[in-house]
Design a protein around this motif. Structure first.
Motif, short mmCIF file in Angstrom:
data_model
loop_
_atom_site.label_atom_id
_atom_site.label_comp_id
_atom_site.label_asym_id
_atom_site.label_seq_id
_atom_site.Cartn_x
_atom_site.Cartn_y
_atom_site.Cartn_z
N ALA A 89 -17.08 -30.90 -27.66
CA ALA A 89 -15.78 -30.26 -27.47
C ALA A 89 -15.58 -29.89 -26.02
O ALA A 89 -14.45 -29.98 -25.50
CB ALA A 89 -15.70 -29.01 -28.36
N MET A 90 -16.65 -29.50 -25.33
CA MET A 90 -16.52 -29.17 -23.91
C MET A 90 -16.07 -30.38 -23.10
O MET A 90 -15.29 -30.24 -22.16
CB MET A 90 -17.83 -28.60 -23.37
CG MET A 90 -17.76 -28.16 -21.92
SD MET A 90 -19.19 -27.18 -21.41
CE MET A 90 -18.91 -27.04 -19.63
N ALA A 91 -16.56 -31.56 -23.47
CA ALA A 91 -16.11 -32.78 -22.78
C ALA A 91 -14.61 -32.97 -22.93
O ALA A 91 -13.91 -33.34 -21.98
CB ALA A 91 -16.87 -33.98 -23.32
N ALA A 92 -14.10 -32.72 -24.13
CA ALA A 92 -12.66 -32.85 -24.36
C ALA A 92 -11.89 -31.82 -23.55
O ALA A 92 -10.80 -32.10 -23.03
CB ALA A 92 -12.35 -32.70 -25.85
N PHE A 93 -12.43 -30.59 -23.44
CA PHE A 93 -11.78 -29.57 -22.63
C PHE A 93 -11.67 -30.02 -21.17
O PHE A 93 -10.63 -29.85 -20.53
CB PHE A 93 -12.59 -28.27 -22.68
CG PHE A 93 -12.59 -27.57 -24.01
CD1 PHE A 93 -11.60 -27.80 -24.95
CD2 PHE A 93 -13.59 -26.65 -24.32
CE1 PHE A 93 -11.60 -27.14 -26.18
CE2 PHE A 93 -13.61 -25.98 -25.53
CZ PHE A 93 -12.61 -26.22 -26.47
N ILE A 94 -12.77 -30.58 -20.67
CA ILE A 94 -12.78 -31.04 -19.27
C ILE A 94 -11.74 -32.13 -19.05
O ILE A 94 -10.96 -32.09 -18.09
CB ILE A 94 -14.19 -31.54 -18.90
CG1 ILE A 94 -15.18 -30.37 -18.88
CG2 ILE A 94 -14.17 -32.25 -17.55
CD1 ILE A 94 -16.64 -30.80 -18.84
N ASP A 95 -11.71 -33.09 -19.97
CA ASP A 95 -10.73 -34.18 -19.84
C ASP A 95 -9.30 -33.65 -19.88
O ASP A 95 -8.43 -34.09 -19.10
CB ASP A 95 -10.94 -35.21 -20.96
CG ASP A 95 -12.23 -36.01 -20.79
OD1 ASP A 95 -12.83 -35.96 -19.69
OD2 ASP A 95 -12.64 -36.67 -21.77
N ALA A 96 -9.03 -32.71 -20.78
CA ALA A 96 -7.67 -32.16 -20.90
C ALA A 96 -7.28 -31.39 -19.64
O ALA A 96 -6.14 -31.50 -19.16
CB ALA A 96 -7.59 -31.26 -22.13
N ALA A 97 -8.21 -30.63 -19.10
CA ALA A 97 -7.92 -29.86 -17.88
C ALA A 97 -7.68 -30.78 -16.69
O ALA A 97 -6.80 -30.52 -15.85
CB ALA A 97 -9.08 -28.91 -17.59
N GLU A 98 -8.43 -31.87 -16.63
CA GLU A 98 -8.22 -32.83 -15.54
C GLU A 98 -6.86 -33.49 -15.64
O GLU A 98 -6.20 -33.73 -14.62
CB GLU A 98 -9.34 -33.88 -15.55
CG GLU A 98 -10.69 -33.33 -15.08
CD GLU A 98 -11.78 -34.37 -15.10
OE1 GLU A 98 -11.60 -35.42 -15.78
OE2 GLU A 98 -12.83 -34.15 -14.46
N ARG A 99 -6.41 -33.78 -16.85
CA ARG A 99 -5.08 -34.38 -17.01
C ARG A 99 -3.98 -33.42 -16.54
O ARG A 99 -2.91 -33.85 -16.12
CB ARG A 99 -4.85 -34.78 -18.47
CG ARG A 99 -5.63 -36.01 -18.90
CD ARG A 99 -5.12 -36.53 -20.24
NE ARG A 99 -5.33 -35.59 -21.32
CZ ARG A 99 -6.44 -35.52 -22.08
NH1 ARG A 99 -7.44 -36.37 -21.84
NH2 ARG A 99 -6.54 -34.65 -23.05
N GLU A 100 -4.28 -32.12 -16.62
CA GLU A 100 -3.32 -31.11 -16.17
C GLU A 100 -3.46 -30.82 -14.68
O GLU A 100 -2.75 -29.96 -14.15
CB GLU A 100 -3.53 -29.81 -16.96
CG GLU A 100 -3.17 -29.91 -18.43
CD GLU A 100 -1.67 -29.84 -18.66
OE1 GLU A 100 -0.95 -29.27 -17.82
OE2 GLU A 100 -1.21 -30.36 -19.69
N HIS A 101 -4.42 -31.50 -14.03
CA HIS A 101 -4.70 -31.28 -12.60
C HIS A 101 -5.05 -29.82 -12.33
O HIS A 101 -4.69 -29.25 -11.29
CB HIS A 101 -3.49 -31.70 -11.74
CG HIS A 101 -3.06 -33.12 -11.97
ND1 HIS A 101 -3.82 -34.22 -11.59
CD2 HIS A 101 -1.96 -33.63 -12.60
CE1 HIS A 101 -3.19 -35.32 -11.94
NE2 HIS A 101 -2.07 -35.00 -12.56
N ALA A 102 -5.76 -29.24 -13.29
CA ALA A 102 -6.16 -27.85 -13.16
C ALA A 102 -7.49 -27.74 -12.42
O ALA A 102 -8.31 -28.66 -12.42
CB ALA A 102 -6.31 -27.22 -14.55
N GLY A 103 -7.71 -26.59 -11.80
CA GLY A 103 -9.03 -26.28 -11.27
C GLY A 103 -9.95 -25.94 -12.43
O GLY A 103 -9.54 -25.26 -13.39
#
Length: 499
Positions: free
Chosen positions: A46-60
């Motif tokens: 699930a953490m991998a999915a969180f990372i991918d989602a945050a990157e798509r949002e261009h978030a820090g």
């Protein structure tokens, strides 16, 4: 936007004598910072999915820690504090939080590991949205509900949707952030201690409950989770739960939670597993092997490390030898002393060692170790890469591993408790499990996606270990009573609050 992403996974068996220090999380302790990110990036967590989602949002992205340990006894207080402190310390300045949690952590200083953590995170970031992904076997508490905006759990057991669950929770979090949704949580918790062997999602009452959850999602709920709970935790309510996330619709969310919880309660007998006597199970396996050209699986679910087992009970192997089964491959058996003796002897040596029954537990009657004589066939570092479908691509660490061949049985012994996730458990030490006549695995469920396809048949075997399905072995002192099936006459009437 700056997002805190972290992982804290531990399913605690409070009856287990297996210690859980900080070193139990990961190979030798948790990963931090960039290492925590890299441990999960590209994996199926699930953490991998969180990372991918945050990157798509261009978030820090802030990843203070990734801490995951095999199920075992209560987490040492120092370890629990170190993990939680790392997460809370990183919260300063973050705009949102996504946490990959198990949901059934008990520490020496916390009976509600996830709830207490979430309470601290909420206090540190009172206005930041918090999304949580949970294991299907999480023990939900009111404190968890009160301190999260989004909760989504796995819908499969064996768990093959960890990434998908994280992606689901992340999607709802960003919908909240962008004003597309107003997540609201309702839940119910019938007084029902389920058996883990009745939480498989491909059959029975659990399948029907998950199907009802999916149907409710298709009918408009943002997320509906059925968490079977983890009953080998002597806490107030290690019970099955239904958690519903709606789009601001309190009445509908409550109605869905109540309807599915009532369905589960009406099906309560189907969530109870009653084991056959061990001798009967072994005899059944022997009969199934006649004429078979593939191994027969004997799953020692009474000593399963993924529920906190010691992986050193010898009941099943002793019964198999008593009934004169041959062509046995067994393991992994956790016995660091025996591994050390075989390492000292070297490959090719004939040795006699005592194995198993060395880790004392208050839940089972002590038995002496078993003396065996055989040839040392292999010695390795006990590492291999999991091919999937669970934890695909991750490196597994069994501690040092050794193979002792008695002629009747090839026994894989390790320094650490280890779930047979993969054929690599045996192939990494030079054994082809397909060539066995009988495969004795210390497993309950996770081995099935990999080992069932190579097997002629499967027999569930309940040894007298600390993960036994016989609740009569365990002294529950803190569970709120009455509770089914400990109390056969338990009644339950759903209300607007979990009860």
């Amino acid at each position: 936007m700056k997002i805190l992403i972290a992982r804290m996974n531990h399913e605690t068996n409070t009856f287990s004598p297996v210690a859980t220090p900080l070193a139990a999380f990961g190979c030798n302790g948790p990963n931090h910072g960039e290492d925590a990110l890299n441990e999960n990036k590209g994996m199926q967590t699930a953490m991998a999915a969180f990372i991918d989602a945050a990157e798509r949002e261009h978030a820090g992205i802030v990843t203070p820690i990734s801490a995951s340990a095999n199920p075992s006894g209560p987490v040492e207080a120092a370890a629990y504090d170190a993990i939680c402190d790392a997460i809370v310390a990183a919260a300063t300045g973050c705009d949102a939080v996504m946490l990959d949690l198990h949901g059934a952590m008990v520490a020496e200083n916390s009976n509600d590991g996830e709830g207490d953590l979430l309470e601290r995170v909420r206090a540190a970031l009172p206005n930041a949205p918090i999304a949580v992904a949970l294991d299907l076997h999480g023990n939900v508490t009111q404190k968890m509900i009160d301190n999260a905006d989004v909760i989504v759990s796995f819908k499969t057991y064996p768990h093959v949707d960890m990434y998908e669950t994280g992606a689901h929770a992340a999607r709802l979090l960003f919908d909240l952030i962008h004003g597309k949704a107003k997540p609201l949580i309702a839940w119910r918790q019938p007084p029902l201690l389920t058996h883990t062997l009745r939480s498989a999602t491909a059959e029975g009452a659990m399948k029907r409950a998950v199907e009802a959850a999916r149907a409710a999602e298709a009918d408009g709920m943002l997320a509906v989770s059925v968490l079977s709970g983890f009953s080998l935790a002597d806490i107030e309510a290690p019970c099955i739960s239904v958690v519903v996330v709606s789009n601001g619709e309190r009445e509908q969310a409550e109605a869905v939670a109540e309807r599915i919880a009532r369905q589960i309660w009406n099906d309560r007998e189907d969530f109870v597993y009653r084991s056959a006597p061990l001798a009967e199970s072994v005899a059944q396996a022997a009969a199934l092997a006649h004429g078979a050209d593939k191994p027969v699986l004997l799953l020692d679910h009474g000593d399963n490390c993924m529920s906190g087992g010691t992986c050193d009970t010898m009941d099943l192997l002793e019964e198999a030898l008593k009934q004169k089964l041959e062509g046995i491959v067994s393991g992994p058996l956790c016995d660091p002393q025996a591994v050390a003796a075989l390492m000292a002897a070297g490959v090719g040596s004939t040795v006699t060692v005592t194995i198993g029954n060395k880790v004392a537990s208050s839940a089972v009657i002590p038995r002496p170790p078993v003396a065996v004589t055989g040839v040392v066939r292999a010695l390795t570092d006990g590492e291999y890469v999991i091919s999937g479908p669970t934890y695909t691509g991750q490196r597994a660490f069994m501690g040092r591993a050794a193979v002792l061949d008695t002629g009747t049985v090839k026994l894989v012994m390790t320094e650490r408790t280890h779930e047979p996730w993969d054929l690599g458990v045996f192939e990494s030490v030079g054994i082809d499990p397909r060539r066995a006549r009988f495969l004795l695995l210390k497993s309950r469920m996770y081995c099935r996606p990999v080992f069932v396809p190579i097997a002629a048949a499967l027999v569930e075997c309940d040894s007298r270990g600390v993960t036994s399905s016989d609740y009569g072995l365990f002294k529950f002192e803190h569970v709120k009573r009455p509770v089914f099936p400990l109390d056969a006459q338990t009644e339950w009437a759903p209300t607007n609050e979990a009860s």
